[in-house]
Design a protein around this motif. Structure first.
Motif, PDB file in Angstrom:
ATOM      1  N   GLY A 366       0.790  -1.214   0.000  1.00 52.45           N
ATOM      2  CA  GLY A 366       0.000   0.000   0.000  1.00 52.45           C
ATOM      3  C   GLY A 366       0.825   1.267   0.000  1.00 52.45           C
ATOM      4  N   ASP A 367       2.125   1.173   0.212  1.00 54.97           N
ATOM      5  CA  ASP A 367       2.891   2.414   0.189  1.00 54.97           C
ATOM      6  C   ASP A 367       3.284   2.766  -1.245  1.00 54.97           C
ATOM      7  N   ARG A 368       3.556   4.044  -1.442  1.00 61.76           N
ATOM      8  CA  ARG A 368       3.882   4.498  -2.786  1.00 61.76           C
ATOM      9  C   ARG A 368       5.359   4.834  -2.861  1.00 61.76           C
ATOM     10  N   THR A 369       5.916   4.453  -3.963  1.00 65.75           N
ATOM     11  CA  THR A 369       7.322   4.784  -4.155  1.00 65.75           C
ATOM     12  C   THR A 369       7.519   5.056  -5.644  1.00 65.75           C
ATOM     13  N   VAL A 370       8.730   5.318  -6.025  1.00 62.71           N
ATOM     14  CA  VAL A 370       9.052   5.507  -7.446  1.00 62.71           C
ATOM     15  C   VAL A 370      10.043   4.425  -7.828  1.00 62.71           C
ATOM     16  N   SER A 371       9.788   3.755  -8.946  1.00 65.44           N
ATOM     17  CA  SER A 371      10.688   2.686  -9.367  1.00 65.44           C
ATOM     18  C   SER A 371      11.105   2.899 -10.810  1.00 65.44           C
TER      19      SER A 371
END
Lengths: 543, 303
Positions: A366-371
């Motif tokens: 559920g967490d947001r990150t950038v990949s």
């Protein structure tokens, strides 16, 4: 010229295809003379003559549109064509040479070129106006004609005395040798399309007698497919290439370049017998155009077999104009920051040069990150890492020695220096899986195939295990349908394993063998059923 | 517990079953054993054909191919190479359907070489164009063209060449308009050069334009119509370097002095022995337009 079939995608140029018979009227005469003496000694001298008239019909005052394979520039086209000579293609390869313009009468030496009777005249918007109209064929000469099939009297031609047309052209070109007249099947009341061109304009733009022969040739095209066709065939899948066809056609092109930034009209005209009116030499010196009554003409009336118009515009609208403005480069994001010393910039620059882009990533928790993600297409200069999950590629292009992935997560890559994930391979694995699942017929075919493979494995393992355990006894199966008479044993002595427990009574051995086979069958079934319910390799204990 | 032969057999079968299960476990945990069993296993054609299409990325959504619009702006051409790892993962993902247990993984592992070989065989057959032997698949590269020419000139021909000038696009692995104005081309081999050309039907007659003023050029560059004896490699139709002929026009009317121009061409070509004869056919070759072919080079590829 060579006669081999052309290679695919080539154009062969041919100077001219002469028709076997030019259009017109022919007279075939067969003559037989007999001379000698008959049985009584009387002299025989007889002459038999037989004549037949023959008409070869050809296009003259109109043209079937299906004969036209194409024009360039296209009708109503807006493009950059002011350096192009307009052209028209005919699907009949002999068409431009089926009639005679009479050029040979105008030249001092016999002509080396076969001149076409068709020519393209190019008219600009600001040229002296030409008049187009539909008239009866009778209006092409100055003499009275019958205006309809039932007319009993003739009417005078409305062709003005100061306009020269084909009858005048024939008279000037061929003199008394040949007269302009209608051929079989043509009538004075038939309608044709004509244009009246001011003499001065005609002399300025018409090809000269020496020019005309250069303005037509034939081409043999062996087809090569364009982008649209290639796409169609590639979706139609394997084994259908090689359908190239070759095509003959003839082509007539104009001698005048279209005007820039203006509209241009092109007429396909018949120059049959008009050689005397064409400019006389290479420099286009005008001919003296007179009617049959020796009056100086101010207009020339020509049959227009086809006409079209187009507009020349800015160069960008053209094929090469478009492509010249195309920006070329590797497939990567353009905004690589300029060289700077900071580590962050270095990392970003490196990643973008390898075709990566940074995308939002919603993780499973559920967490947001950038990949980082890159597609299947990466810049040509980028090194492709040769590591997991990439298998080494074998000689035949197939990967070798790597286990298939069980989940997409196995293809996730983590960079500990930046703390960022590279999701490219995980995404592609997941995409392949989703695409396969969406296509029901494929996933079903794949499952069926896999099930066949599993069963093949088990059959092989069981066969081997049983062979080992029961030795040669099972080699007896299947049983013979009817026990043979004589000795009642079906256990041949040499088939019994040497470790067999002493002599076995026939009846017991037989019952045991039957039972064994039956039980084994059900055992296999239950094992296979177990296998389908088994998970993570934890084998169930047999009770 | 009676000791009838039947119950005796049943007891024996229980241990027998345990034995079979053990044998199976042993075989499944030995990749070599599984590979031996499946040495002759064949791939069904539906499976291989579907994966061969996937290998040409058919059906892959555009957003996966080009994740960022900035990579392919309007009126651009982008060269790329295909990442084999990406392709492998895509294929393996599709292959992963019905891969649940460790047994399944073991099996998929054992028959994977067959699956990939069968898929590659179909791809190789496509590259052979239906005639001749299947071609070896080299590194797959390609380009994307996003331009008005894609929709405007559907008859456009595309030819890709590698650094040695070998034609790679006959046939291409895939050449398709994936959007009205986007052309995708994939070939086997490294593209060094791509040539766009209008189809031969639209081969036009014309002369060059001065690139600065836009006016008609007073000269025309000439082509050979036969291979000259001293240059047998020169293909008919190619330009002869530095060989030009003047174009003569009548005064003020943009009308070509055809015979004068043709004669000038003949006299320019005759000393070079680049013509056998000069007929309207040769004149047609000389007058055909050379501009409708545009070449792009892939700068990342060095010979």
């Amino acid at each position: 010229m060579a006669t081999q079939p052309p290679q695919t995608g080539t154009v062969k140029f041919v100077d001219a295809y002469a028709p076997i018979l030019e259009a017109g009227e022919y007279l075939i005469t067969v003559e037989q003379s007999i001379s000698g003496k008959d049985s009584n000694g009387a002299t025989i001298a007889e002459n038999y003559v037989h004549a037949r008239r023959l008409f070869v019909q050809g296009e003259r005052f109109s043209l079937d549109p299906s004969e036209i394979a194409g024009v360039f520039p296209g009708n109503l086209n807006r493009g950059d064509h002011d350096n192009v000579l307009p052209q028209i293609c005919f699907s009949r390869k002999t068409l431009p040479w089926e009639r005679d313009p009479g050029i040979s009468r105008m030249l001092k030496e016999p002509p080396t070129l076969r001149a076409p009777w068709l020519a393209l005249l190019v008219f600009f918007e600001d040229d002296a106006p030409i008049v187009g109209q539909n008239v009866k064929l009778g209006e092409l000469a100055h003499v009275p004609y019958k205006p309809d099939p039932n007319a009993t009297t003739t009417v005078p031609s409305s062709l003005p005395a100061y306009t020269a047309s084909y009858a005048d052209g024939y008279a000037a070109t061929f003199g008394k040798d040949k007269q302009w007249e209608l051929e079989a099947g043509q009538h004075h009341w038939d309608i044709c399309r004509v244009i009246d061109i001011p003499v001065e304009l005609f002399s300025t733009i018409a090809p000269s007698c020496t020019d005309l022969g250069w303005l037509a040739h034939a081409r043999t095209i062996s087809d090569s497919r364009g982008v649209a066709d290639a796409a169609r065939s590639s979706s139609a899948d394997e084994q259908n290439a090689g359908d190239a066809a070759s095509d003959d056609f003839s082509l007539v092109f104009a001698n005048r370049f279209p005007e820039s930034n203006a509209s241009t009209t092109v007429h396909l005209v018949s120059l049959e017998g008009m050689a005397a009116f064409l400019p006389t030499d290479d420099n286009g010196t005008p001919a003296h155009i007179q009617t049959i009554a020796k009056q100086d003409a101010t207009f020339v009336r020509l049959v227009s077999l086809y006409s079209w118009s187009f507009t020349c515009e800015e160069p960008k609208e053209s094929f090469s104009g478009y492509l010249k403005h195309v920006n070329v480069g590797p497939l990567q994001r353009a905004d690589v920051p300029p060289d700077k010393a900071t580590t962050e910039d270095q990392i970003v620059r490196q990643a973008l040069a390898m075709g990566y882009t940074a995308l939002d990533h919603d993780t499973r928790y559920g967490d947001r990150t950038v990949s980082w993600y890159h597609g299947p297409f990466v810049p040509s200069a980028a090194p492709i890492p040769d590591q997991e999950p990439s298998p080494p590629i074998g000689e035949d292009g197939a990967p070798t020695g790597i286990a298939p992935l069980a989940t997409a997560d196995e293809a996730l890559r983590y960079d500990p220096t930046t703390g960022m994930f590279d999701v490219s391979y995980a995404a592609s694995w997941q995409l392949g899986r989703l695409m396969a699942l969406r296509d029901k017929s494929f996933s079903l075919a794949l499952m069926t195939w896999k099930r066949m493979n599993t069963h093949k494995t088990f059959a092989a393992i069981h066969r081997e295990a049983i062979d080992r355990q029961f030795g040669a006894a099972l080699a007896l199966v299947p049983l013979p349908p009817e026990p043979p008479r004589g000795p009642r044993s079906f256990l041949a002595p040499d088939k019994i394993a040497p470790t067999a427990r002493g002599p076995v009574r026939e009846t017991t051995a037989r019952r045991a063998a039957f039972q064994l086979v039956g039980n084994l069958e059900s055992l296999f079934d239950s094992l296979n059923a177990d296998r389908d319910g088994e998970s993570n390799g934890s084998s169930k204990e047999v009770k | 517990m009676s000791s009838t032969p039947a119950s005796h057999t049943s007891v024996q079968l229980k241990s027998q079953r345990a034995f079979l299960v053990a044998a199976r476990r042993a075989a499944l945990s030995s990749p070599q054993r599984l590979a031996d069993i499946h040495a002759d296993t064949q791939v069904t054609i539906e499976v291989a054909a579907w994966l061969a299409r996937l290998k040409a990325l058919m059906g892959v959504p555009f957003a996966y191919l080009v994740p960022d619009e900035e990579m392919l702006p309007p009126e651009s051409l982008r060269f790329f190479q295909v990442d084999q790892n990406w392709l492998y993962c895509l294929i393996d993902g599709a292959y992963s359907v019905a891969r649940v247990t460790t047994d399944d993984v073991a099996h998929d592992h054992a028959v994977a070489p067959h699956l990939h070989a069968a898929t590659n065989h179909l791809v190789a057959r496509r590259l052979a164009g239906g005639n001749g032997l299947p071609k070896k698949i080299l590194q797959i590269t390609g380009f994307l063209l996003r331009s008005g020419v894609v929709s405007g000139w559907p008859g456009m021909k595309v030819q890709c060449q590698d650094a040695e000038g070998k034609v790679l696009s006959d046939p291409a692995l895939r050449i398709e308009c994936i959007a009205p104005d986007i052309l995708l081309c994939l070939v086997s081999g490294v593209i060094a050069k791509v040539i766009f050309q209008l189809p031969p039907e639209s081969l036009q007659m014309g002369i060059d334009r001065d690139s600065d003023t836009g006016k008609l050029s007073p000269t025309k560059e000439l082509r050979s119509t036969i291979a000259p004896p001293d240059k047998p490699d020169l293909k008919p139709g190619t330009f002869i370097h530095g060989c030009k002929a003047p174009i003569f026009l009548r005064d003020h009317s943009r009308t070509l002095k055809v015979n004068a121009t043709a004669s000038a061409m003949r006299s320019a070509l005759a000393p070079l022995k680049a013509i056998a004869d000069f007929t309207p056919a040769e004149f047609g070759v000389e007058m055909s337009e050379g501009l409708q072919m545009v070449t792009f080079s892939n700068d990342a590829v060095h010979k």
